[in-house]
Design an enzyme around this catalytic site. Structure first.
Site, PDB file in Angstrom:
ATOM      1  N   GLU A  12       0.731  -1.227   0.109  1.00  0.00           N
ATOM      2  CA  GLU A  12      -0.018   0.075   0.032  1.00  0.00           C
ATOM      3  C   GLU A  12       0.886   1.172  -0.240  1.00  0.00           C
ATOM      4  O   GLU A  12       1.493   1.320   0.932  1.00  0.00           O
ATOM      5  CB  GLU A  12      -0.907   0.035   1.190  1.00  0.00           C
ATOM      6  CG  GLU A  12      -1.819   0.989   1.317  1.00  0.00           C
ATOM      7  CD  GLU A  12      -2.823   0.743   2.522  1.00  0.00           C
ATOM      8  OE1 GLU A  12      -3.005  -0.289   2.945  1.00  0.00           O
ATOM      9  OE2 GLU A  12      -3.232   1.857   2.967  1.00  0.00           O
ATOM     10  N   ASP A  45      -5.616  10.570   9.380  1.00  0.00           N
ATOM     11  CA  ASP A  45      -4.301  10.221   9.928  1.00  0.00           C
ATOM     12  C   ASP A  45      -3.732  10.900  11.153  1.00  0.00           C
ATOM     13  O   ASP A  45      -3.927  11.950  11.426  1.00  0.00           O
ATOM     14  CB  ASP A  45      -3.199  10.333   8.656  1.00  0.00           C
ATOM     15  CG  ASP A  45      -3.453   9.319   7.586  1.00  0.00           C
ATOM     16  OD1 ASP A  45      -3.490   8.166   7.927  1.00  0.00           O
ATOM     17  OD2 ASP A  45      -3.393   9.680   6.478  1.00  0.00           O
TER      18      ASP A  45
END
Lengths: 417, 281
Positions: free
Chosen positions: B54, B65
């Protein structure tokens, strides 16, 4: 006042026709191609829950009753309408009226939406409130209603803003809020909003995110607009009382755009009323230091909605700049983007220096120290009023008072406090 | 049904199922801390035991995040990372590896700025297999879905602990490749789900899909990765690897002599644990 004139002024609870511009957003939260719900899956169910709760509350007369009670007795509404006679003479043209939302409890329009949202949060059974703030006005207003309702409050504020808005930081703390300085990114309003969204994702069950402007994912742009529309609804009636007619021009400053949306929305279906939003041009629109998302940005997705954004050619969000922390945001509420594209509202800009000049004029001519945000609106009024005939009326939203800005202004004027 | 595209993701999960084990999906942020270092890490990942890879596309405002991935994105942007560079990394990687699936994870705005359709065309042509667009929930998916489908890109949807049974089918509708289960309510790299939580949550997702399920957000250690592949089909490890990378940088943010090796060694440790977990097929 004749009844014929009165009958031309629609009451605030207008039934909107098929061609109305006041029916948005659609079921997906879109105003034309703008708005929507661009959030991570973790938040999606919660966003839908807020929407559902708001729709239920709107239909519940007891919600409206309690809101009206708070607006009248706690916020101090209706706020007055002031004929700024000396500024009118100074500029030598159209009659200038101020909608005085700076006289609200806490000194700005932000509280209008805070009382509405805190009632909603309570209905939803939420026990903790978070908010983002730029200038600190929304933070103070949120901390205020949290104190009133006895709910713990965490306010995210960019570290840069914590520094330049120290009085408001102290106010929030006095009111019992926890102020978290955000150091990520550029440490201003957009980063505060990122951080608040991150907090919300981590505390979905007990926390309500009390967003301060007409941005964020649906239903916030609609809901905050609805709560702020009290500004335009009152102004319409008050101006009708004073002058027996609608304003020719309505002007408001725009950062995220909540005070402007609140002023404009009740006038959207009155085609004779020219609506003007004033963005912050900072050091100038052709520098890279401004906050004029509509004048210089292009559509993109940030903070849950599709709207005009300041961004580079690779879609990275650029930093906004304005002397006014409350306008220092690289986006704008999605409904404004739509009104810009359909050309119902004209969006212009005023620089830091123009705002500073208007700020001082307002102090000396009217005995009102305005916040730097509405000083941008006044800077544009100063540009257009002289060329208008004395029969014309300009309505300007004086959405905040300037106590919080005296240190910033002193700095720019070379005065040490 | 025949496909004009390689569908590496489905092929890889089928092969792992035959082997009777789960997958390790390590993450790297493109151009963190610079182009050469992140390219070296990407090249080393298959050899270190990655089953899928990824790659994060840097964005100024990554709202899902935590601090670790935020800083990775900031380092990458400071190094000059653009979307074209991320795609170029994959293209270069594909010259030596044509089998391991590569998934891009990012936020919508840089994709819209690139052009949603042009992005899908270029990503597929560069050798990307799937997309995770964090801020594109199912309600808005039609902005990307037709272009992804036309170019054979899997749209990997996030499912969260807040996604209830009523909503789940809607979220899974239009998902392909695998399902990414966000194991905590929170941002990346902050805390971890308990094994008990996962044991409760995963069967509920399984009941609605035949797609493989990867667990991400909060998988840090080899032991956690092993646990994850006992209840799910794959474990995504991101922040723990970036913490290692960050710890190896000098005061000016430049990579040290051991940066690439340290990250790849950590992937090896995770891969060993995942392979040792011995999941029944």
């Amino acid at each position: 006042m004749s009844t014929t004139v009165a009958s031309r002024v629609p009451p605030s609870a207008t039934v909107h026709g098929a061609n109305s511009l006041r029916t948005g957003p659609d079921a997906r939260g879109k105003f034309g191609g703008f708005g929507g719900r661009f959030v991570a899956e973790t938040l999606m169910p919660l966003i839908l829950e807020v929407e559902q709760a708001y729709e239920t509350a709107k239909a519940d007369p007891s919600f409206r009753t309690e809101l009206d009670y708070l607006l009248k007795n706690y916020v101090g509404r209706p706020s007055p309408m002031w004929f700024a006679e000396r500024l009118t003479k100074l500029y030598g043209g159209a009659k200038i009226y101020f909608k005085r939302d700076e006289l609200n409890h806490t000194g700005a329009h932000k509280i209008n939406s805070c009382v509405g949202q805190i009632l909603l949060a309570r209905r939803m059974g939420k026990t903790r409130i978070i908010a983002e703030t730029g200038a600190g006005q929304h933070g103070v207003a949120t901390a205020t209603v949290c104190a009133l309702f006895g709910l713990p409050c965490t306010v995210y504020m960019g570290a840069t803003d914590v520094e330049r808005q120290a009085p408001n930081v102290f106010r929030m703390k006095l009111l019992g809020a926890e102020v978290k300085a955000v150091t990520s990114g550029a440490a201003t309003l957009k980063d505060a909003m990122n951080e608040a969204l991150r907090d919300w994702v981590a505390n979905v069950t007990d926390t309500y995110y009390l967003i301060g402007t007409v941005a964020g994912p649906h239903p916030y742009p609609m809901m905050v607009r609805d709560f702020q529309s009290v500004i335009g609804e009152e102004a319409k009636l008050q101006l009708h009382e004073a002058e027996g007619k609608l304003p020719d021009v309505a002007v408001a400053a725009i950062g995220g755009g909540s005070n402007a949306m609140g002023l404009f929305h009740p006038f959207l279906d009155d085609p004779s009323v020219q609506l003007i939003g004033v963005e912050a041009a900072g050091h100038g629109l052709d520098t890279h230091q401004h906050a004029a998302s509509l004048s210089r940005g292009r559509p993109g997705v940030l903070h849950g909605n599709r709207t005009y954004l300041l961004q580079d050619e690779d879609g990275q969000i650029e930093e906004a700049h304005s002397i006014s922390a409350g306008l220092d945001y690289p986006g704008i509420g999605p409904e404004h983007s739509w009104l810009h594209e359909i050309k119902r509202v004209e969006y212009v800009a005023a620089t830091d220096n123009e705002a500073l000049a208007a700020f001082q004029q307002c102090c000396r001519a009217e005995g009102i120290i305005p916040a730097l945000e509405p000083a941008h609106a006044l800077a544009h009024v100063a540009k257009i009023a002289p060329a208008m005939s004395p029969e014309k009326i300009i309505l300007m939203n004086l959405c905040g008072r300037g106590d919080k800005d005296i240190f910033t202004v002193a700095g720019h004027l070379g005065v040490k406090l | 049904m025949t496909h004009a595209f390689p569908h590496r993701i489905a092929a890889r999960f089928a092969a792992l199922k035959a082997e009777g084990r789960g997958a390790l999906i390590p993450f790297l942020e493109a151009w963190d801390p610079d182009a050469a270092t992140s390219m070296a890490i990407l090249r080393g990942m298959p050899g270190a035991g990655a089953d899928l890879i990824e790659i994060g596309c840097p964005f100024t405002d990554p709202m899902a995040d935590g601090p670790t991935i935020q800083r990775a994105g900031q380092r990458a942007l400071k190094a000059g990372a653009k979307m074209v560079h991320t795609l170029a990394m994959v293209r270069e990687f594909r010259r030596e590896n044509t089998t391991i699936p590569v998934i891009l994870m990012g936020y919508l705005n840089p994709i819209l700025s690139y052009g949603a359709e042009r992005f899908c065309v270029d990503a597929a042509a560069s050798g990307v297999d799937g997309l995770i667009v964090v801020d594109l929930p199912t309600e808005e998916a039609d902005m990307m879905a037709p272009f992804a489908a036309a170019n054979g890109l899997d749209i990997i949807r996030l499912v969260a602990p807040t996604t209830d049974a009523q909503r789940l089918p809607k979220v899974l509708d239009g998902s392909s490749g695998f399902v990414y289960y966000v194991s905590i309510t929170g941002i990346t790299g902050t805390r971890s789900a308990s094994l008990a939580d996962l044991h409760t949550a995963l069967p509920k997702v399984r009941a609605h899909t035949d797609l493989p399920i990867a667990i991400g957000f909060g998988v840090r250690t080899p032991a956690q990765a092993a646990e994850a592949v006992q209840v799910a089909d794959a474990a995504v490890v991101a922040s723990a690897l970036i913490d290692t990378l960050q710890g190896s940088l000098d005061a000016d943010g430049r990579p040290g002599p051991n940066t690439v090796r340290l990250v790849l060694d950590q992937i090896r440790g995770l891969a060993d644990a995942v392979r040792g977990a011995r999941v029944a097929a």
